[in-house]
Enzyme design. Structure first.
Site, PDB file in Angstrom:
ATOM      1  N   TYR A  68       0.837  -1.209   0.000  1.00  3.38           N
ATOM      2  CA  TYR A  68       0.000   0.000   0.000  1.00  3.38           C
ATOM      3  C   TYR A  68       0.873   1.262   0.000  1.00  3.38           C
ATOM      4  CZ  TYR A  68      -4.262  -2.599   0.096  1.00  3.38           C
ATOM      5  OH  TYR A  68      -5.287  -3.426  -0.283  1.00  3.38           O
ATOM      6  N   ARG A  71       1.837   1.832  -3.501  1.00  2.84           N
ATOM      7  CA  ARG A  71       0.728   2.389  -4.296  1.00  2.84           C
ATOM      8  C   ARG A  71       0.453   3.835  -3.896  1.00  2.84           C
ATOM      9  NH1 ARG A  71      -3.895  -1.901  -3.689  1.00  2.84           N
ATOM     10  NH2 ARG A  71      -5.025  -0.455  -5.019  1.00  2.84           N
ATOM     11  N   GLN A 102     -14.937   2.307  -7.736  1.00  2.00           N
ATOM     12  CA  GLN A 102     -14.270   1.180  -7.074  1.00  2.00           C
ATOM     13  C   GLN A 102     -12.850   1.596  -6.709  1.00  2.00           C
ATOM     14  OE1 GLN A 102     -15.267  -2.774  -9.281  1.00  2.00           O
ATOM     15  NE2 GLN A 102     -15.287  -1.127 -10.785  1.00  2.00           N
ATOM     16  N   ASN A 103     -12.437   2.746  -7.231  1.00  6.50           N
ATOM     17  CA  ASN A 103     -11.039   3.174  -7.065  1.00  6.50           C
ATOM     18  C   ASN A 103     -10.806   3.751  -5.674  1.00  6.50           C
ATOM     19  OD1 ASN A 103     -10.773   2.415  -9.687  1.00  6.50           O
ATOM     20  ND2 ASN A 103     -10.965   4.481 -10.538  1.00  6.50           N
ATOM     21  N   HIS A 120     -14.961   0.981  -2.322  1.00  5.22           N
ATOM     22  CA  HIS A 120     -13.869   0.155  -1.779  1.00  5.22           C
ATOM     23  C   HIS A 120     -12.913   0.932  -0.893  1.00  5.22           C
ATOM     24  CE1 HIS A 120     -14.571  -2.747  -5.400  1.00  5.22           C
ATOM     25  NE2 HIS A 120     -15.423  -2.940  -4.430  1.00  5.22           N
ATOM     26  N   GLY A 189     -14.043   1.986 -17.525  1.00  6.96           N
ATOM     27  CA  GLY A 189     -12.730   1.514 -17.092  1.00  6.96           C
ATOM     28  C   GLY A 189     -12.769   0.457 -16.008  1.00  6.96           C
ATOM     29  N   THR A 190     -13.710  -0.495 -16.152  1.00 10.79           N
ATOM     30  CA  THR A 190     -13.734  -1.589 -15.181  1.00 10.79           C
ATOM     31  C   THR A 190     -13.893  -2.918 -15.907  1.00 10.79           C
ATOM     32  OG1 THR A 190     -14.790  -2.495 -13.198  1.00 10.79           O
ATOM     33  CG2 THR A 190     -16.232  -1.345 -14.761  1.00 10.79           C
ATOM     34  N   SER A 191     -13.181  -3.934 -15.384  1.00 10.77           N
ATOM     35  CA  SER A 191     -13.254  -5.260 -16.025  1.00 10.77           C
ATOM     36  C   SER A 191     -14.506  -5.999 -15.571  1.00 10.77           C
ATOM     37  CB  SER A 191     -12.010  -6.079 -15.654  1.00 10.77           C
ATOM     38  OG  SER A 191     -11.958  -6.224 -14.238  1.00 10.77           O
ATOM     39  N   GLU A 217     -11.142  -2.255 -24.170  1.00 18.35           N
ATOM     40  CA  GLU A 217     -11.412  -3.591 -24.759  1.00 18.35           C
ATOM     41  C   GLU A 217     -12.724  -4.122 -24.199  1.00 18.35           C
ATOM     42  OE1 GLU A 217      -7.848  -5.543 -23.412  1.00 18.35           O
ATOM     43  OE2 GLU A 217      -8.778  -6.179 -21.543  1.00 18.35           O
TER      44      GLU A 217
HETATM   45  C1  BV8 Z   1     -17.549  -9.395  -0.603  1.00 20.59           C
HETATM   46  C2  BV8 Z   1      -9.726  -2.271  -2.609  1.00 20.59           C
HETATM   47  C3  BV8 Z   1     -18.992 -10.560   0.687  1.00 20.59           C
HETATM   48  C4  BV8 Z   1      -8.451  -2.874  -2.152  1.00 20.59           C
HETATM   49  C5  BV8 Z   1     -10.786  -3.964  -4.013  1.00 20.59           C
HETATM   50  C6  BV8 Z   1     -16.980 -15.607  -6.865  1.00 20.59           C
HETATM   51  C7  BV8 Z   1     -18.043 -15.001  -7.490  1.00 20.59           C
HETATM   52  C8  BV8 Z   1     -18.495 -13.756  -7.083  1.00 20.59           C
HETATM   53  C9  BV8 Z   1     -17.880 -13.089  -6.041  1.00 20.59           C
HETATM   54  C10 BV8 Z   1     -16.818 -13.692  -5.441  1.00 20.59           C
HETATM   55  C11 BV8 Z   1     -16.358 -14.945  -5.826  1.00 20.59           C
HETATM   56  N1  BV8 Z   1     -15.308 -15.268  -5.047  1.00 20.59           N
HETATM   57  C12 BV8 Z   1     -15.078 -14.249  -4.169  1.00 20.59           C
HETATM   58  C13 BV8 Z   1     -16.000 -13.312  -4.398  1.00 20.59           C
HETATM   59  C14 BV8 Z   1     -16.166 -12.077  -3.711  1.00 20.59           C
HETATM   60  C15 BV8 Z   1     -15.082 -11.086  -4.134  1.00 20.59           C
HETATM   61  C16 BV8 Z   1     -14.903 -11.023  -5.626  1.00 20.59           C
HETATM   62  O1  BV8 Z   1     -15.717 -10.445  -6.318  1.00 20.59           O
HETATM   63  N2  BV8 Z   1     -13.809 -11.613  -6.104  1.00 20.59           N
HETATM   64  C17 BV8 Z   1     -13.562 -11.596  -7.533  1.00 20.59           C
HETATM   65  C18 BV8 Z   1     -12.053 -11.427  -7.781  1.00 20.59           C
HETATM   66  C19 BV8 Z   1     -14.102 -12.889  -8.120  1.00 20.59           C
HETATM   67  N3  BV8 Z   1     -15.577  -9.821  -3.654  1.00 20.59           N
HETATM   68  C20 BV8 Z   1     -15.307  -9.463  -2.394  1.00 20.59           C
HETATM   69  O2  BV8 Z   1     -14.608 -10.097  -1.628  1.00 20.59           O
HETATM   70  C21 BV8 Z   1     -15.989  -8.187  -1.923  1.00 20.59           C
HETATM   71  N4  BV8 Z   1     -16.627  -8.454  -0.683  1.00 20.59           N
HETATM   72  O3  BV8 Z   1     -17.963 -10.020  -1.555  1.00 20.59           O
HETATM   73  O4  BV8 Z   1     -17.960  -9.597   0.631  1.00 20.59           O
HETATM   74  C22 BV8 Z   1     -19.189 -10.945   2.046  1.00 20.59           C
HETATM   75  C23 BV8 Z   1     -20.380 -11.561   2.315  1.00 20.59           C
HETATM   76  C24 BV8 Z   1     -20.611 -11.944   3.563  1.00 20.59           C
HETATM   77  C25 BV8 Z   1     -19.666 -11.726   4.560  1.00 20.59           C
HETATM   78  C26 BV8 Z   1     -18.463 -11.107   4.278  1.00 20.59           C
HETATM   79  C27 BV8 Z   1     -18.218 -10.710   2.989  1.00 20.59           C
HETATM   80  C28 BV8 Z   1     -14.981  -7.088  -1.697  1.00 20.59           C
HETATM   81  C29 BV8 Z   1     -14.344  -6.713  -2.997  1.00 20.59           C
HETATM   82  C30 BV8 Z   1     -13.492  -5.455  -2.813  1.00 20.59           C
HETATM   83  C31 BV8 Z   1     -12.044  -5.809  -3.029  1.00 20.59           C
HETATM   84  N5  BV8 Z   1     -11.245  -4.574  -2.969  1.00 20.59           N
HETATM   85  N6  BV8 Z   1     -10.064  -2.841  -3.918  1.00 20.59           N
HETATM   86  C32 BV8 Z   1      -7.303  -2.407  -3.009  1.00 20.59           C
HETATM   87  O5  BV8 Z   1      -7.519  -1.678  -3.997  1.00 20.59           O
HETATM   88  O6  BV8 Z   1      -6.173  -2.785  -2.663  1.00 20.59           O
HETATM   89  S1  BV8 Z   1     -11.198  -4.573  -5.531  1.00 20.59           S
HETATM   90  C33 BV8 Z   1     -10.177  -3.948  -6.737  1.00 20.59           C
HETATM   91  O7  BV8 Z   1     -10.695  -4.485  -7.964  1.00 20.59           O
HETATM   92  C34 BV8 Z   1     -10.224  -2.447  -6.932  1.00 20.59           C
HETATM   93  O8  BV8 Z   1     -11.187  -1.791  -6.138  1.00 20.59           O
HETATM   94  C35 BV8 Z   1     -10.616  -2.328  -8.392  1.00 20.59           C
HETATM   95  O9  BV8 Z   1     -11.204  -1.163  -8.670  1.00 20.59           O
HETATM   96  C36 BV8 Z   1     -11.530  -3.476  -8.456  1.00 20.59           C
HETATM   97  C37 BV8 Z   1     -12.089  -3.909  -9.753  1.00 20.59           C
HETATM   98  O10 BV8 Z   1     -11.072  -3.911 -10.684  1.00 20.59           O
HETATM   99  P1  BV8 Z   1     -11.215  -2.840 -11.878  1.00 20.59           P
HETATM  100  O11 BV8 Z   1     -11.408  -1.492 -11.281  1.00 20.59           O
HETATM  101  O12 BV8 Z   1     -12.222  -3.331 -12.826  1.00 20.59           O
HETATM  102  O13 BV8 Z   1      -9.759  -2.869 -12.448  1.00 20.59           O
HETATM  103  P2  BV8 Z   1      -9.158  -3.944 -13.457  1.00 20.59           P
HETATM  104  O14 BV8 Z   1      -7.683  -3.775 -13.451  1.00 20.59           O
HETATM  105  O15 BV8 Z   1      -9.762  -5.280 -13.175  1.00 20.59           O
HETATM  106  O16 BV8 Z   1      -9.754  -3.483 -14.889  1.00 20.59           O
HETATM  107  C38 BV8 Z   1      -9.374  -2.236 -15.457  1.00 20.59           C
HETATM  108  C39 BV8 Z   1     -10.218  -2.073 -16.714  1.00 20.59           C
HETATM  109  O17 BV8 Z   1      -9.911  -0.812 -17.298  1.00 20.59           O
HETATM  110  C40 BV8 Z   1      -9.942  -3.125 -17.770  1.00 20.59           C
HETATM  111  O18 BV8 Z   1     -11.187  -3.610 -18.265  1.00 20.59           O
HETATM  112  C41 BV8 Z   1      -9.195  -2.352 -18.871  1.00 20.59           C
HETATM  113  O19 BV8 Z   1      -9.516  -2.847 -20.153  1.00 20.59           O
HETATM  114  C42 BV8 Z   1      -9.743  -0.968 -18.699  1.00 20.59           C
HETATM  115  N7  BV8 Z   1      -8.871   0.131 -19.129  1.00 20.59           N
HETATM  116  C43 BV8 Z   1      -7.508   0.182 -19.083  1.00 20.59           C
HETATM  117  N8  BV8 Z   1      -7.104   1.400 -19.530  1.00 20.59           N
HETATM  118  C44 BV8 Z   1      -8.227   2.122 -19.802  1.00 20.59           C
HETATM  119  C45 BV8 Z   1      -9.349   1.318 -19.563  1.00 20.59           C
HETATM  120  N9  BV8 Z   1     -10.608   1.749 -19.767  1.00 20.59           N
HETATM  121  C46 BV8 Z   1     -10.765   3.018 -20.212  1.00 20.59           C
HETATM  122  N10 BV8 Z   1      -9.732   3.846 -20.457  1.00 20.59           N
HETATM  123  C47 BV8 Z   1      -8.460   3.441 -20.271  1.00 20.59           C
HETATM  124  N11 BV8 Z   1      -7.449   4.295 -20.544  1.00 20.59           N
END
Ligand code: BV8
Ligand code: ZN
Length: 252
Positions: A68, A71, A102-103, A120, A189-191, A217
């Protein structure tokens, strides 16, 4: 060359009362903040799911704190980009407007957005695991690289939502209200892989919103959106606002 907004989108944006913009890490790429899952992702040898967890912090607080701190140092040196600034203008042109992000980089607020819902958390805030006292950077005492609370000696953690943790209730409820009220919902800008945040775009569509995606994409959501604008948010969003300004100018 990035895609141009359709006449339909411009017509809607110039008429509707309520617009919500949902943003992810892609929003901050043009500010120089790496995404999570991209090729140049943060410390690409670790997956966010392995580091952004309470288990990782309890097991190795020094490594997680350093990740952190790394970052934070990147974010301290960057500025909001033209995409963030375009959303500030769009907010000024819209009766009811919210950014749901989400940022954790605070760039929407630094750009001047008024209504920012941080699902988040925020990397600039920390708190003590034991006494919950909020800690700004200066008050954290590091012992062998591990941050401690000055008041009770407990471990200090970043005020961000880790995997497996609930999202802050107030922010989640505000995000759902802004999503279900939206007449136009932009997903930028989210996947779309992290839940429950990733459920918001389709929730908006089911509530009757015109759903637009801005991304360099396609994503799992692209097949379900009403309009997909391929390109960089730092180019597409200013173009969108410019076109709206021209259209308004023509009308007045
Ligand atoms: C919870 C803070 C429940 C920390 C973050 C299976 C199915 C469903 C859910 C789950 C599962 N297994 C586990 C889960 C739950 C889990 C989850 O979803 N996991 C995923 C990986 C499968 N979720 C959780 O744990 C959440 N909590 O569910 O609690 C619960 C219930 C009961 C009791 C207790 C709990 C909590 C999730 C929060 C995690 N924290 N961030 C930190 O940052 O260090 S998440 C992290 O990912 C960031 O916040 C980030 O924002 C977020 C999402 O990622 P993106 O923002 O989309 O970023 P990414 O790199 O993926 O994509 C970027 C995109 O931008 C791309 O598409 C790219 O093409 C595009 N791009 C690039 N350049 C550009 C652009 N677009 C436009 N212009 C550009 N120039
Ligand atoms: Zn404490």
């Amino acid at each position: 060359m990035s895609a141009r907004p359709s006449a339909e989108l411009l017509r809607r944006l110039s008429r509707v009362q309520c617009v919500t913009v949902f943003t992810g890490a892609g929003m901050s790429v043009e500010s120089g903040v790496p995404t999570f899952r991209g090729k140049e992702g943060i410390w690409s040898k670790f997956r966010p799911e392995e580091l952004a967890t309470m288990d990782a912090f309890l097991r190795n607080p020094k490594l997680v704190w350093e990740w952190y701190a790394h970052r934070r140092s990147i974010i301290a040196d960057v500025q909001p980009n033209a995409g963030h600034r375009a959303l500030v203008e769009l907010e000024q042109m819209t009766k009811e407007f919210a950014v749901v992000t989400q940022n954790i980089d605070n760039l929407h607020r630094r750009a001047g957005s008024k209504t920012v819902i941080e699902l988040h958390g925020n990397i600039e805030r920390n708190y003590c695991l034991d006494c919950s006292r909020p800690h700004t950077g200066g008050e954290v005492v590091l012992e062998e690289g591990v941050p401690h609370c000055q008041r009770c000696g407990g471990r200090v953690r970043p005020d961000v939502v880790w995997f497996g943790e609930m999202l802050p209730e107030e922010e989640w409820e505000a995000a759902v209200r802004a999503t279900t009220a939206a007449e136009v919902f932009l997903s930028v800008g989210t996947s779309g892989v992290v839940y429950p945040a990733a459920s918001l775009p389709l929730m908006a569509k089911r509530s009757g919103a015109y759903l637009v995606e801005v991304n360099t994409e396609p994503t799992p959501m692209t097949a379900s959106v009403d309009e997909y604008l391929e390109g960089r948010s730092g180019e597409i969003l200013p173009q969108l606002v410019e076109a709206l300004r021209l259209k308004a100018g023509r009308r007045s």
